[in-house]
Design a protein around this motif. Structure first.
Motif, short mmCIF file in Angstrom:
data_model
loop_
_atom_site.label_atom_id
_atom_site.label_comp_id
_atom_site.label_asym_id
_atom_site.label_seq_id
_atom_site.Cartn_x
_atom_site.Cartn_y
_atom_site.Cartn_z
N ILE A 1 87.61 32.37 -29.70
CA ILE A 1 88.79 32.96 -30.34
C ILE A 1 89.97 32.01 -30.26
CG2 ILE A 1 90.49 34.82 -30.16
CD1 ILE A 1 88.18 36.65 -29.27
N PHE A 2 90.15 31.35 -29.11
CA PHE A 2 91.23 30.38 -28.96
C PHE A 2 91.08 29.23 -29.96
CE2 PHE A 2 92.41 26.25 -27.17
CZ PHE A 2 93.80 26.42 -27.09
N ILE B 1 82.20 36.47 -21.50
CA ILE B 1 83.59 36.76 -21.85
C ILE B 1 84.36 35.45 -22.02
CG2 ILE B 1 85.74 37.77 -21.01
CD1 ILE B 1 83.99 39.94 -19.66
N ALA B 2 84.13 34.50 -21.14
CA ALA B 2 84.82 33.20 -21.23
C ALA B 2 84.46 32.50 -22.54
CB ALA B 2 84.45 32.32 -20.04
N GLN B 3 83.21 32.55 -22.94
CA GLN B 3 82.80 31.92 -24.20
C GLN B 3 83.47 32.58 -25.39
OE1 GLN B 3 78.55 32.26 -24.10
NE2 GLN B 3 78.27 30.25 -23.16
N ILE B 4 83.52 33.89 -25.40
CA ILE B 4 84.14 34.62 -26.51
C ILE B 4 85.63 34.28 -26.59
CG2 ILE B 4 84.81 36.92 -27.32
CD1 ILE B 4 82.09 37.89 -26.18
N LEU B 5 86.32 34.29 -25.46
CA LEU B 5 87.74 33.97 -25.45
C LEU B 5 87.99 32.53 -25.89
CD1 LEU B 5 88.92 35.75 -22.20
CD2 LEU B 5 89.41 36.41 -24.55
N PHE B 6 87.13 31.61 -25.50
CA PHE B 6 87.30 30.22 -25.91
C PHE B 6 87.12 30.06 -27.41
CE2 PHE B 6 85.74 25.88 -26.61
CZ PHE B 6 86.83 25.18 -26.11
N SER C 1 80.79 37.38 -17.01
CA SER C 1 82.03 36.59 -17.00
C SER C 1 81.90 35.35 -17.87
CB SER C 1 82.40 36.18 -15.58
OG SER C 1 82.69 37.32 -14.82
N TRP D 1 92.96 32.67 -19.85
CA TRP D 1 92.02 33.75 -19.53
C TRP D 1 90.58 33.24 -19.57
CZ3 TRP D 1 92.96 38.22 -17.37
CH2 TRP D 1 94.24 38.75 -17.43
N ALA D 2 90.27 32.37 -20.53
CA ALA D 2 88.92 31.83 -20.62
C ALA D 2 88.58 31.02 -19.36
CB ALA D 2 88.77 30.97 -21.87
N MET E 1 95.51 32.55 -23.98
CA MET E 1 94.13 32.88 -24.27
C MET E 1 93.20 31.88 -23.56
SD MET E 1 92.10 34.80 -26.68
CE MET E 1 93.47 35.44 -27.52
#
Length: 57
Positions: free
Chosen positions: A37-38, A30-35, A27, A4-5, A1
């Motif tokens: 979640i991680f 999306i990177a902020q959301i994935l981070f 982008s 991907w971030a 995860m």
């Protein structure tokens, strides 16, 4: 995860340098959301390990 971030962050940086503001903003979002979640999953895993009696690594 986290990989991907970082990937989306790099895409955002390259798009920003090339002048593609819309792609860069999307982008980066999306990177902020994935981070986030991680980080949440990481904290949940650490709490679960603490509750089960295993010391954090």
């Amino acid at each position: 995860m986290l990989g991907w971030a970082v990937t989306f962050l790099i895409i955002a940086l390259i798009a920003a340098v090339l002048g593609f503001g819309g792609i860069a903003g999307a982008s980066a979002g999306i990177a902020q959301i994935l981070f986030v979640i991680f980080v949440i999953l990481f904290l949940v895993a650490m709490v679960a390990r603490a509750v089960r009696g295993r010391p954090p690594v």
